[in-house]
Design a protein around this motif. Structure first.
Motif, PDB file in Angstrom:
ATOM      1  N   UNK B 297       0.795  -1.211   0.000  1.00 34.87           N
ATOM      2  CA  UNK B 297       0.000   0.000   0.000  1.00 34.87           C
ATOM      3  C   UNK B 297       0.833   1.270   0.000  1.00 34.87           C
ATOM      4  N   UNK B 298       2.128   1.101  -0.041  1.00 41.17           N
ATOM      5  CA  UNK B 298       2.996   2.278  -0.105  1.00 41.17           C
ATOM      6  C   UNK B 298       4.366   1.820  -0.588  1.00 41.17           C
ATOM      7  N   UNK B 299       5.273   2.764  -0.681  1.00 40.94           N
ATOM      8  CA  UNK B 299       6.613   2.394  -1.090  1.00 40.94           C
ATOM      9  C   UNK B 299       7.536   2.332   0.119  1.00 40.94           C
ATOM     10  N   UNK B 300       6.952   2.176   1.272  1.00 41.52           N
ATOM     11  CA  UNK B 300       7.728   2.094   2.503  1.00 41.52           C
ATOM     12  C   UNK B 300       8.586   0.832   2.512  1.00 41.52           C
ATOM     13  N   UNK B 301       9.866   1.009   2.854  1.00 41.19           N
ATOM     14  CA  UNK B 301      10.826  -0.090   2.791  1.00 41.19           C
ATOM     15  C   UNK B 301      10.383  -1.305   3.603  1.00 41.19           C
ATOM     16  N   UNK B 302      10.092  -1.077   4.860  1.00 37.34           N
ATOM     17  CA  UNK B 302       9.752  -2.218   5.722  1.00 37.34           C
ATOM     18  C   UNK B 302       8.520  -2.942   5.233  1.00 37.34           C
ATOM     19  N   UNK B 303       7.542  -2.165   4.768  1.00 34.77           N
ATOM     20  CA  UNK B 303       6.311  -2.781   4.302  1.00 34.77           C
ATOM     21  C   UNK B 303       6.582  -3.665   3.083  1.00 34.77           C
ATOM     22  N   UNK B 304       7.358  -3.138   2.176  1.00 37.22           N
ATOM     23  CA  UNK B 304       7.648  -3.912   0.966  1.00 37.22           C
ATOM     24  C   UNK B 304       8.386  -5.190   1.319  1.00 37.22           C
TER      25      UNK B 304
END
Ligand SMILES: Nc1ncnc2c1ncn2[C@@H]1O[C@H](COP(=O)(O)OP(=O)(O)OP(=O)(O)O)[C@@H](O)[C@H]1O
Ligand SMILES: Nc1ncnc2c1ncn2[C@@H]1O[C@H](COP(=O)(O)OP(=O)(O)OP(=O)(O)O)[C@@H](O)[C@H]1O
Ligand SMILES: [Mg+2]
Ligand SMILES: [Mg+2]
Lengths: 235, 347, 302, 264, 401
Positions: B297-304
């Motif tokens: 849902x975003x380009x956030x590093x941890x999320x990816x």
């Protein structure tokens, strides 16, 4: 036969010839004398097309050769013994001589001429298979003159032919000059520091100073001229 | 300016361009499709293609450039050396990198680069498979190993040497050859004197095809086995009849995977030729990366990273996700043999 | 048995040497005439190979018989390589004839880069299979494990090309003009030699040799790509220097020495350090013969 | 009697099968102006090349002694730069100036063997280095002044006229602090006027700088007026030696070299 | 000379190029589908392009010739005027200095980072300039010493934990020793023979690094080489980059200083003389071998220091970074900039390293453009961007008349 009219030439941005006009008639021996750096060698190089003439015209036997390529000019029957001899260092003496006859096709005469050369300069015959680059200074000078003779030119340009030659050989060279002029009717334009000898052999002579012709007269008259005596004969 | 910035880095010019350009094409195809369908998270995907010529020192600059340009994820790099040199920069900037082709085990196994993922199995997996097949199926006792002295080839060869020796097989010859040399007759002569049961090759296919051809021309019938650098259709094309019977390990056969068939077709439609090296892996990596962004849902590093480790995604390579090191799961290797001008998977 | 091994290495080295020689010959000719390390010579060889491939593929598809294809491809390769060599000289080297020599070298490097990438862009970066133009001769089959028929053809071609070039340079008028031009351009012109033409001819002949090399080698190794010229060029250059740059037989001998060195070193020691050894041989030979094996020592008098 | 400053015994030089110098003996005394003459290809330049280390002679000895003392040093086969350091300097038959350098710099290069700044000194440029630079420049200028080239100090050497270039070569050689100067055809290409100036110059160098001179020349006028002693070689062998008067009238020399009459 | 004539010749050129590029530009054989693609449009473009380029080419060549003739010696080029006159160069230097100081703060880290690469090449170029430009020795294996420097730092750091600041002089020293070691046997070789032997040495070093795993870690290289530290402070990547940038600026200044000093010294003059005429040089008492060796060793030392910085900058090295190609590029920077001229070499290095970076947008056309630039630069400015006008020593003592 050869006419130079108001020739100007340059090395990069240095003007070496400012205004040179001279005439050579068929069958003459013409001498060009002048101090070091006057532009004598440049005159010869310009008329062979190596140094381009930026202004003026050069005609040879009625043909305009001012902006002709060197090899075409040479093919018209002009041959030069250049300053610094320019012997092909890796070619043997015989091969150097053969290069002199590059434009000739009369094969059997070439052989005869070469033998003749070896008679004139026996030392060259001794060195015939030695690479040109290892010859002594004087031997190279002889070779350079011989190479020019091999092309049987109508007009022979000689740039300081006596440079570095032993007195005996110098004399021989001047004899040869006189002889080919008389026997084969070769026209000769001679540049010399040894003005004494050169003026003696010449029909007419030009005096050159810093890129310009300043005087012209018969060889005899110039030999007697006070200015010439002082400046070029060291008397 | 609101786009998802998708970096593609690798050799796009120079002598190794043929390994890097297919990835660019894969990314282009996927992204074109995605964008046509409205993009991801409502944003268009923008490709940032940067060349590293496979040189470590250039790769550093390439990486810095991508980072400076605000890239979100990177597909690449192609060569292991360049990848190694670039990873530090991405790591500091918190950017996920996924290579379709860098197979040095260290990249994932060392644990130095949690931001690194790959859609190709690493060389150790490959070497173990080679050993298994050679000893169990081919029953070899003595082998010769050749490599191209390069980062990739020599690495492969060394792993093979290690595992074969452990398995009790005699490694009678271990030598590097000069890549790009015009002729390999001396080494082939030497091979024929060594009389190995199998020649293992570490390196790319151009040299492999030269060596095989020269072996066959010298009437040498010894079996030949290479790694994924050889399992490339160009190899068969180039080596022609001499390719027959050559073994190569490569990613498991996907030719029946509908996504793979479709990807290949897309490539042919768009570029009029067959896809090149690492195309499928790059195609899959692109899908995996874009999918991870979407799911996160975003380009956030941890999320990816989290999505990559957990979420299965459908790709030409099959359904993949990434283990704790960053290696794709479920994309093992198989042994192939060239039969009638095709790589045929050996069961 | 061991003699057999030795022979194989010997012949292998000879073949490799011939391959180097076909490229080194052109290198050495061009160097001889304008003292330029023509970095782009390898690219001419590459272009010869590409042209050969393109023409032969087109003709094969058009249904021409093999022999015809081979002849046409060879002709096209020779013509086009020569044309490229000629054009390259006119564009990148002729304007630099009176410039510092290093400037011409850089121009050559630029030309090399240009040609590589020109082919890369206009054709492909992939390796392309190259058809084997030379068939295996049946009568040679018993010896094929020693040296294959195509290798035999390469050897023979190298020999023939070397002979032709030697005759050209030693005995023909144009050859004499070449030698004179290489030693002193101004004097050559003063003797009636068209220096520009001689230089062009040299490039054309050198490029034609490279094209023949390109075809044979490509057909021998069975593959080409745009980058094939670079390494070949470097190796050929080393071989030419080893033999004495500027000398035709020297280029061939140097190539053989290089080929044998690499072959025997690989065969008896290890191919890991094959090139290292080749370069060490180069250094050692040059220390003892600073102008190469057959090179002319400096005869400039003091 | 004084020992010679240069003594050459049985010098032989072969080029392949060609014997360019054949058991040649020559000795030069301190303070003398000697000439070496002979036909073209006699081996004169080769003799210079052997003495200055450009060639290693095939046989024989070359001994030098700066002050003509007893401690002669054998210099066969030494490198040219070492020979120069021992006090022999030469000029060349074909001018060999440093073409990209100014007239002054050409002479400054000549000072190389008498100075010693190294890499570190050059980078740090301490007082010693600066003093040395000053010394070099002034010494060079002084030499140029003596030779009569001072108006060209900052000119490029190639732009000088031929005669001036020949004199510059002499200046450069003098800067190395030689005790013997070897001049190879210094007057070639000069006109008679310039040759006369050269004559004066050589005498001044001998008298004022105490440098002995050995010259090769084909200009007999110059040779005869300058030389204390003349050595004549032909085919690498000495065929005569003596004062100008003796040589002028020597039949062997006349036949091999001079020709019947000379313009001197 | 007439316009008509020019058009005719350009037309001829156009036809010639259409012929020349015919097989490679027009035909593309697809070996998979066995079809031939005829791209006739390309031929059209080549024809049109060749026509206009040929006109331009001829025009420029004529202009160049005229320029050669017109320019009089007492009217030096712009650059020479600026560098010779303190009224111009002092403000220019100040402006440049300020620009350099603020550079990393004005531009992104990427810009700083490629500027660091460029400055490394400036150092290398200036070092090679000692060998090629000043001493006239063609060295095609310069990268060997660069590699020695880089590996010195990487290995010493790996095994002994030696820091950047210790490694910098040490790497230079080691490379210098290598220079002497390699130079000694080969310096009597002339010109291109020397070139090929140095090329060989370059390759030998690279191959040894590739093959000798136990020593050099082989082709997989050495990773995690630390960047220089500043009093043990913990810097971010950004700060480290900026710090490295300033270090390099200082080193480049130091290099310029050293080369300037050398040029105007006894040693520098000996180099120039040696380049002009070796035999005359020896006759002037100059030890040829020693003088050349000095240049070689000094050049190598700078390459070595460059190598240390390179290792610190990339933090990862492997033998693939030290190919012939690298030597060639460094040589290009020297010649393209203007051999022997410090300002020239600096501009050459900046151009050649920054150009490919800024040509990134050209993608695949990058290298071909690069090749064309090399050829064009040499054809139209054979002396390099900033042609070296050697400053001769001017006599300042009193010249009494
Ligand atoms: N290649 C060259 N480049 C630049 N200037 C040159 C060149 N050759 C000659 N010059 C200059 O041109 C002028 C004329 O020289 P030239 O050689 O024609 O004189 P010369 O009369 O033959 O003198 P010399 O008696 O010394 O042979 C001189 O000032 C010389 O410095
Ligand atoms: N390197 C060499 N190789 C072969 N022969 C040589 C070499 N150098 C000189 N010679 C020969 O040795 C002989 C002597 O040459 P040298 O140059 O000493 O003559 P020279 O007396 O100086 O003559 P000149 O007055 O013409 O200058 C010549 O015949 C020359 O051909
Ligand atoms: Mg003259
Ligand atoms: Mg002499």
């Amino acid at each position: 036969m050869l006419k130079l009219r108001n020739i100007q030439s340059f090395y990069g941005n240095i003007q070496a010839l400012k205004k040179v006009s001279l005439d050579v008639e068929e069958g003459e021996i013409i001498t060009l004398i002048g101090a070091n750096g006057a532009g004598k060698s440049t005159t010869l190089m310009t008329l062979c097309g190596i140094v381009p003439a930026r202004h003026g015209t050069i005609t040879f036997e009625g043909q305009d050769i001012t902006s002709m390529a060197p090899e075409k000019i040479v093919a018209l029957g002009i041959s030069q013994v250049p300053e610094g001899r320019r012997i092909f260092p890796y070619l043997s003496v015989t091969e150097n001589l053969n290069m002199g006859s590059f434009l000739r096709s009369d094969t059997h005469n070439i052989k005869k001429d070469m033998d003749h050369i070896f008679e004139l300069f026996p030392i060259l015959a001794e060195r015939r298979n030695q690479p040109g680059g290892t010859l002594s200074g004087g031997e190279q000078q002889m070779l350079a003159i011989s190479r020019a003779l091999m092309s049987k030119p109508k007009l022979l340009l000689l740039d300081e032919p006596s440079l570095g030659l032993a007195p005996l050989i110098t004399k021989r060279i001047f004899e040869i000059i006189r002889r080919i002029n008389q026997e084969s009717g070769t026209t000769i334009l001679l540049v010399e520091q040894n003005a004494n000898l050169a003026l003696k052999v010449a029909n007419r002579a030009y005096v050159m100073e810093t890129g310009t012709i300043t005087m012209t007269d018969t060889g005899k008259n110039l030999l007697a001229n006070e200015d010439v005596k002082k400046a070029y004969l060291g008397i | 300016a609101d786009t998802i910035k998708f970096g593609v880095a690798g050799a796009h010019s120079g002598d190794l361009a043929s390994y890097g350009l297919p990835s660019v094409k894969a990314a282009e195809l996927v992204v074109k499709k995605v964008n046509a369908n409205g993009g991801i998270l409502g944003k268009q995907v923008e490709l940032l293609v940067e060349d590293d010529v496979c040189k470590p020192e250039v790769a550093g600059n390439t990486a810095t450039k991508l980072v400076s340009d605000g890239v979100n994820v990177v597909l690449g790099h192609i060569c292991s050396g360049a990848t190694k040199a670039a990873l530090g920069f991405y790591k500091d900037a918190g950017i996920v990198v996924m290579s379709p082709s860098a197979t040095t085990p260290d990249l994932t196994l060392s644990g130095d680069y949690p931001n690194f993922f790959r859609t190709i199995a690493h060389d150790a997996v490959q070497a173990q498979l080679q050993v298994k097949y050679a000893t169990q199926v081919l029953k070899v006792k003595k082998i010769a190993i050749l490599h191209d002295k390069g980062d990739y080839g020599k690495g492969q060869a060394e792993l093979a040497q290690k595992y074969f020796t452990e398995a009790g097989v005699e490694v009678a010859l271990f030598e590097g050859v000069t890549p790009g040399a015009m002729d390999y007759s001396a080494i082939v002569t030497k091979l024929s004197r060594t009389k190995p049961d199998l020649v293992i090759w570490g390196g790319y296919h151009p040299e492999a095809s030269k060596i095989v051809a020269q072996m066959r021309k010298k009437r040498m019938k010894t079996a030949f086995m290479g790694g994924d650098g050889v399992k490339d259709n160009t190899f068969i094309k180039v080596a022609g009849k001499y390719a027959e019977g050559v073994y190569a390990t490569g990613p498991m056969d996907i030719s029946s995977n509908p996504l793979a068939i479709q990807a290949k077709k897309e490539h042919q439609d768009a570029y009029g030729s067959d896809p090149g090296a690492f195309f499928d892996a790059a195609y899959s990596a692109t899908l995996a990366l874009l999918n991870a962004i979407e799911k996160a849902g975003s380009t956030d590093y941890d999320a990816i990273v989290k999505v990559l480790h957990t979420d299965l995604v459908d790709t030409p390579l099959g359904k993949i996700k990434f283990d704790e090191h960053g290696d794709a799961t479920g994309i093992g290797f198989s042994v192939y043999k060239v039969e009638n001008g095709k790589f045929v998977e050996q069961k | 048995m061991d003699f057999d091994y030795f022979m194989q290495l010997f012949l292998g080295g000879l073949t490799r040497g011939s391959i180097y020689a076909l490229i080194a010959l052109g290198y050495t000719m061009v160097y001889g005439i304008i003292q330029l390390i023509n970095f782009a010579h390898g690219e001419i060889y590459m272009i010869g190979a590409f042209t050969g491939l393109i023409v032969s593929s087109v003709l094969t598809m058009a249904g021409m018989p093999t022999l015809g294809v081979v002849i046409m491809a060879a002709m096209a390769a020779v013509i086009y390589s020569s044309a490229y060599g000629y054009t390259m000289e006119k564009i990148a080297y002729k304007p630099l004839r009176n410039a510092p020599r290093l400037s011409a070298l850089i121009s050559a490097i630029g030309m090399s880069l240009f040609l590589q990438n020109y082919v890369l862009l206009a054709q492909t970066s992939d390796f392309l299979p190259f058809p084997s133009l030379i068939p295996d001769f049946d009568f040679w089959e018993p010896y094929a494990h020693l040296i294959s028929s195509p290798e035999l053809v390469i050897l023979a071609t190298t020999f023939v090309v070397m002979m032709l070039l030697t005759v050209l340079i030693k005995f023909t008028r144009i050859g004499k003009a070449m030698r004179a031009t290489s030693q002193d351009k101004i004097m050559a012109a003063l003797l009636g030699i068209n220096v520009d033409r001689i230089i062009s001819v040299t490039f054309v002949v050198g490029s034609a040799t490279a094209a023949i090399g390109g075809l044979l080698i490509a057909s021998h190794i069975g593959q080409i790509n745009f980058y094939m010229g670079f390494i070949a060029g470097i190796k050929a250059f080393v071989a030419a220097v080893l033999g004495g740059i500027g000398s035709i037989p020297g280029a061939v001998l140097g190539s053989f020495v290089l080929g044998w060195t690499e072959s025997f070193f690989t065969g008896y020691i290890s191919s890991d350090y094959e090139d290292v050894f080749a370069f060490i041989i180069l250094v050692v030979i040059l220390i003892f013969r600073p102008s190469g094996i057959l090179g002319k020592s400096e005869t400039q008098k003091v | 009697m004084m020992k010679p400053i240069l003594e050459v015994n049985n010098l032989t030089m072969d080029f392949g099968g060609l014997r360019a110098i054949d058991h040649l003996n020559i000795s030069i005394q301190k303070g003398e102006i000697a000439a070496l003459i002979g036909p073209n290809g006699a081996g004169k330049t080769t003799f210079f090349n052997c003495v200055t280390g450009i060639y290693t002679p095939t046989g024989g000895d070359i001994l030098i002694a700066r002050d003509g003392g007893n401690k002669a040093r054998r210099i066969n086969g030494l490198k040219p730069n070492v020979v120069t350091k021992h006090g022999l300097a030469r000029t060349f038959q074909n001018i060999r100036l440093f073409s990209s350098m100014s007239v002054l710099e050409n002479v400054m290069i000549g000072c190389h063997p008498v100075t010693k700044t190294g890499v570190l000194g050059a980078i740090l440029r301490g007082p010693a280095t600066r003093a040395e630079e000053k010394f070099i420049a002034e010494k060079s200028y002084a030499i140029l002044k003596k030779i009569g080239l001072e108006q060209f100090v900052n000119e490029l050497a190639v732009n000088l006229s031929y005669g001036a270039q020949r004199r510059l070569e002499i200046a450069r050689a003098m800067a190395t602090d030689p005790f013997l100067l070897l001049l190879d055809e210094p007057a070639a290409g000069m006109n008679p006027q310039e040759t006369r100036d050269l004559d004066d110059l050589i005498i001044r160098i001998r008298d004022e700088d105490k440098i002995s001179i050995l010259l090769i020349e084909h200009d007999m006028k110059l040779v005869m007026s300058l030389s204390d002693n003349i050595h004549v070689v032909d085919y690498g062998k000495k065929i005569a030696e003596g004062t100008p008067e003796e040589i002028r009238n020597n039949d062997v020399v006349i036949k091999a070299y001079l020709g019947e009459e000379i313009d001197a | 000379m007439t316009a008509n004539n020019e058009i005719k010749r350009s037309l001829a050129a156009s036809v010639w190029f259409m012929f020349l590029t015919f097989p490679i530009m027009v035909i593309k054989v697809n070996t998979v589908t066995h079809t031939v693609e005829w791209r006739w449009a390309n031929m059209l473009w080549v024809g049109i392009g060749a026509f206009f380029l040929s006109m331009l080419w001829r025009y420029l060549l004529i202009k160049k010739e005229m320029g050669n003739n017109k320019e009089t010696s007492d009217k030096p080029g712009l650059v020479q005027t600026i560098t010779a006159n303190p009224r111009f160069y002092i403000p220019a230097l100040v402006a440049l200095g300020v620009f350099i100081l603020v550079f990393p703060h004005l531009f992104s880290m990427y810009q700083t980072s490629i500027m660091i690469s460029a400055l490394i090449y400036v150092m290398l170029g200036l070092g090679l300039n000692i060998v090629v430009g000043l001493a006239g020795l063609l060295d095609l294996g310069y990268v060997a010493f660069f590699a020695v420097g880089a590996y010195s730092y990487a290995l010493l750091n790996l095994t002994y934990g030696i820091t950047f600041w210790v490694a910098l002089p040490l790497g230079g020293l080691l490379a210098g020793c290598f220079g002497i070691l390699l130079g000694y046997p080969v310096l009597r070789l002339r010109g291109d023979y020397l070139a090929i032997v140095t090329l060989g040495f370059g390759e030998i070093i690279r191959l040894v690094l590739e093959n000798w795993n136990e020593f050099s870690h082989g082709p997989s290289g050495i990773a995690n080489i630390p960047k220089p530290s500043l009093f043990g402070l913990d810097l971010t990547l950004d700060q480290k980059t900026i710090y490295l940038f300033y270090i390099l600026v200082l080193l480049v200044l130091f290099t310029i200083f050293v080369i300037n000093r050398l040029q105007d010294s006894r040693i520098g003059r000996a180099w120039v003389a040696l380049k002009d005429d070796e035999i005359a040089c020896q006759a002037m008492g100059i030890d040829k071998a020693k003088t050349k060796l000095r240049a070689f060793a000094l050049g190598a030392t700078w390459a070595g220091m460059g190598g240390v910085i390179f290792a610190a900058k990339t933090t990862f090295i492997n033998p693939a970074s030290f190919t012939i190609w690298e030597s060639v590029i460094i040589l290009c920077t020297v010649v393209l900039g203007g051999m022997g001229s410090i300002l020239g070499v600096i501009s050459g290095a900046l151009l050649l390293i920054l150009l490919p970076e800024y040509l990134r947008d050209f993608g695949q056309f990058r290298m071909i453009t690069f090749g064309i630039v090399l050829v064009l630069m040499m054809v139209f400015r054979p002396g390099g961007m900033i042609e070296n006008v050697r400053k001769t020593y001017t006599f300042k003592g009193k010249m009494e008349n």
